[in-house]
Design an enzyme around this catalytic site. Sequence first.
Site, short mmCIF file in Angstrom:
data_model
loop_
_atom_site.label_atom_id
_atom_site.label_comp_id
_atom_site.label_asym_id
_atom_site.label_seq_id
_atom_site.Cartn_x
_atom_site.Cartn_y
_atom_site.Cartn_z
N ASP A 47 36.45 34.03 34.69
CA ASP A 47 37.12 35.63 35.05
C ASP A 47 37.34 35.79 34.39
OD1 ASP A 47 36.64 32.87 36.96
OD2 ASP A 47 39.46 32.24 36.88
N GLU B 192 40.51 22.08 29.51
CA GLU B 192 39.74 22.64 30.37
C GLU B 192 38.93 23.44 29.35
OE1 GLU B 192 42.23 24.95 32.46
OE2 GLU B 192 40.76 26.32 33.55
C1 9WN Z 1 39.76 30.59 39.81
C2 9WN Z 1 38.69 26.25 38.95
C3 9WN Z 1 38.52 26.89 38.29
C4 9WN Z 1 36.81 27.35 37.49
C5 9WN Z 1 36.61 28.42 37.04
C6 9WN Z 1 37.67 29.07 36.35
C7 9WN Z 1 39.29 28.57 36.74
C8 9WN Z 1 40.68 29.44 39.13
C9 9WN Z 1 41.96 29.87 38.39
O1 9WN Z 1 39.28 27.54 37.58
O2 9WN Z 1 39.33 29.78 37.80
O3 9WN Z 1 39.00 30.55 40.33
O4 9WN Z 1 42.61 30.10 39.04
O5 9WN Z 1 42.30 30.83 37.22
O6 9WN Z 1 38.07 29.96 36.05
O7 9WN Z 1 35.75 28.52 36.33
O8 9WN Z 1 36.17 26.70 38.30
O9 9WN Z 1 38.49 24.61 37.88
#
Ligand code: 9WN
Length: 470
Positions: free
Chosen positions: A177, A418
């Site tokens: 992101d 994470e």
């Molecule tokens: C938005 C779930 C997700 C991952 C992404 C990571 C993060 C979400 C957020 O978490 O994104 O999709 O709310 O920040 O960047 O890679 O799939 O783990």
Amino acid sequence: MQSAQDGNPVNDRLVAAAVQVLRDNDLGEITKPSPTLYPHQWLWDSCFIAIGLRHVDPDRATREILSLFRGQWTNGMLPHVIFSQSDVYYHAGPERWRTDLVTATAGGAETTGVTQPPMVAEAVVRVGEVLEPRARTDFYRAVFPGLVRYHSWMYRERDPWDNGLVTLVHPWESGMDNTPPWMRMTRQVTPWRVRALQAVNSDGVLDLLRRDSKEVPADERLSGADLFTLYRIIRELRDARYDMRRIMDTSVPLVQDVAFNAILIRANAHLVAIAEALDERLPAGLKRCMGRTPDAFRTLLRSGDSTFLNRDARAGTLIPGETVGGFLALYAGVLRADEAAHMAERIIQPRWWPRLGVASAPTDDAEFKPHCYWQGPAWVNMNWLIADGLDRYGLSELAGRIRRQTVEMVAAGGGMFEYYSPLDGQGVGSDHFSWTAALVIDLLAGSVTAPVPPQRPPAARVDPAGQSRP
Ligand code: 9WN
């Protein structure tokens, strides 16, 4: 669940801890990425999760994948999130997207209105490897129509210039992101109200309006200003009814993302293999589009070196700022042997591998932050993909080093985090993170997959014209 233990007590403890994380995050047919920060089903998370789960419970791994298709849109899109527990808070929940006004989903599930990197075909093949031939065929048959519709949607809807590259409309689609190039693009559309607050140094008040930054320290998340910009993009997408033709008339940043398209190239090859295994034909139009992506991908190569960058699809120019995503060219298999070797040399430079690798952004980028998710930390899924790609080129020594270091990083980090600081290995972001757990299981199980040779010799070196508008 069966055991994936290997007799080494340290590794066995790690596997047991990883299995426990997957068990704790298991919601029956799906696994949430983490206990509270990400309480629903994410597309590429479930793919990585299935790749780990196959070692402990192959049947559950197949269901993790099958469950993704209950969110499939009538136009074929697989959404980035399927909201699975309607009563559980998520900061970008269904009310923000209102996709129910636009589409139905195969299983009636509520979803977001964007996708995520197409790791599904990879996960299908990896899970298929541990199934008996008959069960594998049944599984392939169950997912094949949905996979074809998904890949067809990517080209039909998201390749508006018809050049073989898929265009993304929200940073969340990249899965990465807040990498510096994505933030550069999204900050072009920061809402004026947010800019006004920034101008008087008061944008901190935005943090009072969000809950995600209460879960983990604020410096491990996006700033309030950036998050509200992402919400604004969602609003524009919603107003455009998630229709690419209309989206092109908005101010939404459009990006040809290098990691997404690298994963797509590999996914296309898997889709071909699945079709062959089933003795099925792929639609001719889809085959034509898929065939163009490897060459089109090479137009993301910065001239003069082996660095792949994202492209601003509206301006037709490469976006400054390297990310770990560029190394997925190895995973895609689109490099010549000398280019792959050069890329391997870059990976081990201190700017990518200060103490631990591989950093998501290089340490000399002005936006580098060792604790802020895609602005610097090392991620287990990226290391897994890069190691796989290195193996394709016979660069197995470095592949092995990345895999060992990744497992050691998680073991030393004191939990399945994470992501990890590349400077000191501190585990950051959410703890009890499912794909970290799943991929640790997979890394410790050793590969059941023989390295896949590169797809075919790439076309001649990049044409500088490749940087012009597609
Ligand atoms: C938005 C779930 C997700 C991952 C992404 C990571 C993060 C979400 C957020 O978490 O994104 O999709 O709310 O920040 O960047 O890679 O799939 O783990």
